[in-house]
Design an enzyme around this catalytic site. Sequence first.
Site, short mmCIF file in Angstrom:
data_model
loop_
_atom_site.label_atom_id
_atom_site.label_comp_id
_atom_site.label_asym_id
_atom_site.label_seq_id
_atom_site.Cartn_x
_atom_site.Cartn_y
_atom_site.Cartn_z
N HIS A 101 0.82 -1.21 0.00
CA HIS A 101 0.00 0.00 0.00
C HIS A 101 0.85 1.25 0.00
CE1 HIS A 101 -3.75 1.98 -0.14
NE2 HIS A 101 -3.30 2.85 0.73
N TYR A 149 1.45 5.18 -2.35
CA TYR A 149 1.56 6.58 -1.90
C TYR A 149 2.88 7.18 -2.32
CZ TYR A 149 -2.94 6.67 0.16
OH TYR A 149 -4.30 6.68 0.30
N HIS A 174 -9.76 0.42 -9.75
CA HIS A 174 -9.40 1.36 -8.69
C HIS A 174 -7.95 1.82 -8.84
CE1 HIS A 174 -8.71 3.18 -4.81
NE2 HIS A 174 -7.76 2.32 -4.59
N PHE A 175 -7.02 0.86 -8.97
CA PHE A 175 -5.63 1.33 -8.96
C PHE A 175 -5.20 1.92 -10.29
CE2 PHE A 175 -4.65 -3.31 -9.58
CZ PHE A 175 -3.90 -3.23 -10.73
N HIS A 176 -5.89 1.56 -11.37
CA HIS A 176 -5.58 2.26 -12.62
C HIS A 176 -6.08 3.70 -12.54
CE1 HIS A 176 -4.45 -1.61 -14.40
NE2 HIS A 176 -3.86 -0.90 -15.34
N ARG A 233 -9.88 -11.52 -11.70
CA ARG A 233 -8.65 -10.90 -12.20
C ARG A 233 -7.66 -11.91 -12.76
NH1 ARG A 233 -5.77 -7.02 -7.99
NH2 ARG A 233 -4.35 -6.74 -9.72
N ARG A 234 -6.68 -11.39 -13.50
CA ARG A 234 -5.44 -12.08 -13.85
C ARG A 234 -5.65 -13.30 -14.74
NH1 ARG A 234 -4.92 -11.40 -8.06
NH2 ARG A 234 -3.77 -9.50 -7.65
#
Lengths: 545, 180, 276
Positions: free
Chosen positions: A222, A226, A373-375, A436-437
């Site tokens: 995580h 950041y 979300h992370f894209h 996913r994946r």
Amino acid sequence: MRSIDDIDRRTAPLVLAHLWLAVVAFAAAAVLGGWQMWARSPLPAPFSTPHNYFLSVTLHGTVMAYVLPTFFIMGFGYFVAVTALERPLPARWAAWIGFGMGVVGVVLAAVPVLMGRASVLYTFYPPLSVAASYYIGIILVVVGSWIWSALMILAMTAWKRENRGEAVPLVMFATVANVMLWLWTTVGMGCELLFQVIPGALGWTETVDVGLSRTLFSWTLHAIVYFWLLPAYIAFYTLAPRAAGGRLYSDTMGRIAFILFLLYSLPVGIHHLFMDPEHGTGFKFLQTVLTSLVTIPTLMTVFTISASLEIAGRLRGGHGPFGWLWTLPWDRPMVLATGLSFVMLWFGGLGGIVNMSYGMNAMIHNTSWVTAHFHLIFGGTTVIMYFAIAYEIWPTLTGRAVQSARAMNMQLWLWFIGMMVTTLPWHWLGLQGQWRRVAEFNYADPIVAAWAPYVIVSVIGGLVLVVSALMFVWNLFKLQRGEVSVAAPMSYAVAVYPPGRVPGMLNGFTSWNVAVLVLMLVAYGYPIAQFFIEPAPQAIVQRIR
Amino acid sequence: MASSHQEILRTELRWGAVMGVLVAGILGLIIYAALALHISPPSNVERIDPKTLQLSDEFTEQNLGTQVSGDGRVTARIVATQYAFLPPCVAVPLNRPITLRFASPDVIHGLLIAGTNVNTMVVPGYVSQVHATFTQPGETPMPCHEFCGLGHSAMLGRVQVLPADQFKPDAQGRVACAKH
Amino acid sequence: MATEPLDLTPEQRAAEDRTFRRGAALAVGVVLVAGIVLGFVVLPVVQGASVGLDAWSAICRAIGVQPGTPIARQPSSEAAATPVSQVSWGPATLGALRNGNVARGAQLSRVCDACHGAQGLSSDPQFPNMSGQTAYAIYKQLHDFRSGARKNYLMSIVATYRSDQSIADLAVYYASRQALQHGSIEDPVAANLAVRGDPARSIAACNACHLGNPGAPVETPNLIGQHKEYLLNQLQAFAHDTRHNDVYARMRTISTALTSDEMERLAAYYAATPRP
């Protein structure tokens, strides 16, 4: 205010070397990303085999996670240290050594991946085990970045010694906050690679404690996001208000926001392990609470930057509660990128609140929701600010003038549109349970067939992203070959009330590192110690034969 | 515009307080769901040796699948392995609580059952346990959602949710999927 | 515009820092205590009470020192192990193979020559080629013949009195030899199954395990250069459940999903595929 060449003539090539490596690797990885979406769609794609797909995902992930952000942040950090502190970089030779280690690392990692002998994505998944040089290459990139970290700290402390009692410029304070965050972050993954994964890959050990390796990776997983994100925030606070023609609303709040990021992006990694069996519910809940706190600096930033832009909008004649929005100079890439980034931050942030929810996570864990979300947060919010930062500092670095910002703005708009068109369907698909994946889906299945229209829309978004990524490289290339001008001096946003001095706690990190240590001991102490108090049964390392 | 440094800080703190309330509200909802609805993540710190999993009593091949015990509790034991679930089809009762227990003899797997709260990682070294009640009859996929090797995309199990009249245990209390 | 004086006395500075540090410690402390009390006490105790779990067990489960979750009772199992193969891959077995004696294996292999050929390459296609097979695969199969997990009228007898060490030595001997090199054949159906598999039928690409990638069970055999007849026999035996020493039915599951035409094609494909 002096230009970068007046301060230190030989910094610009160092910065450019880092940034060009990041940019070129990024563009190649973006093309791979587009192909991956195509391969998973109902449309017939060339070269689509599991072998090629997972090779591509590994390359895409490794570049986007370890190469692009690390080199970009290092390059931008050197730039900030010289231009904000207005003093030459200490030990520039060491910076080149760090860069060299990074380049060697990238090559060592890329070769086995391209040979199809390192397809473990970028998150390793022991007991799967591949060519050791892949892992060693990543370690080298990290070690190279530690050299950068040391130089950033050195530059700040030297400046503080020369300017006793004065506030470190916010941009440098924030950069060093990110350095501290990075040093803490790399501990987890570093331990996993050095003590578990690499010995396994070299054949020194036959078994691996998978629970421990997942826990160590979560330590990094995580906080590393950041680390990638903070340059975007640095741009929000120190570049965007000036580009908009205004002032930073509050320098103090900026410092507090960066400190909060340092504190609360680390002891939260177990929220990536909510669905794992190796930790008790208590630690999962505790880290839910800590994760919820990391929204605070983001929400504060949204407020402070909106207020800063409002100042700019009103100075340019905007009236009424929202009239200032229309008078902002949206034709300037930095301002445009900030606006678009905020829109994506809202969508991505709201999705993230679902992810961090102790209970709701079960609906979306390892579905396309998470990929979306992370894209949106990294690829969207963050990378669009990398673009804007590059456009902002390139003239200073190269001594060339921007002829027209039109192509830049077009590229930013395309990235925004592409990212939204890609990720909004993914969120929906995730809620439908798209997992996913996988290299391909069976569209003959009626459940999967119902996803097809959304998948095809997202592929179109992916195509737009690829076009935008290539345009970015082209824009920078053109800028570098553009008309020579006087090297423009770099300046950073000035606060409404510029701090002469600030409390010591807002001017350094010693006490905050102690706070991080306490938080990490509470949040990760027992979850890691349990593997040593009573060693768990280990799994056999699966190597390439 | 704010007239002094202090006033600027005050506006920031006021906003901060509003955001604090918002975050506390979200946490409140999570706590409520945990206390009143018993929603919590599938934590089950139960260790089992993956190297000898197939020699173990509980996860021996014959014992896999769905079983109704003497006291009427339903438990399904499933092995996630490269690249299949065993049994490939899991029979579960409609509107009746079931405990799903998963283990892996090799690498990390994971699974979800769309439309339910069933979602867990299967980490070698641990038994993963999920408690669920299925409320929709019919067949639904149970894919592996964690990269487990190049065959990952084909690792796709199924779940058959059977109404009471079709969920008939045999003499040993075992229930298998209906054949098509 | 700076309104504050630049130079505070050291005492003033220390006082300012102290206030800050106290505030920060308080904020961090309150959050930690609230999270700990809720996560380790309130939530598990309330959840546990609803399923008849005592408070202490519920707290222990929340910490992770007792197996199970606070929201449910642990199920029990009375089953006894009936494994399909006695082989497990622990450090001891892997170590025995790593330290296997090739020279001794070569001596022991004389007995095998009659069927498997003096070079470990058999002339009768119903007997498998041994040379170039992985040591793990050979060890597993010999062990299974010896334990009765796999049955064959010849091999069950031959393997009976072999020690673990002899099996390991034989395994490393054959693994150290060159596999047979063949030409190649063009068969898009077989190639597609080998390289891509068929997710619609939950058939993973054969190469995902059989080409030496990570992501394969330890005992996965090398198929390339094996006799077509032998491969086909084994696929059919798995499909008809006359051979069932594949742990967790990995091959029984796949072979039942294959058509007999696909089995033929795959057997021919691997028999003819050149080593990469």
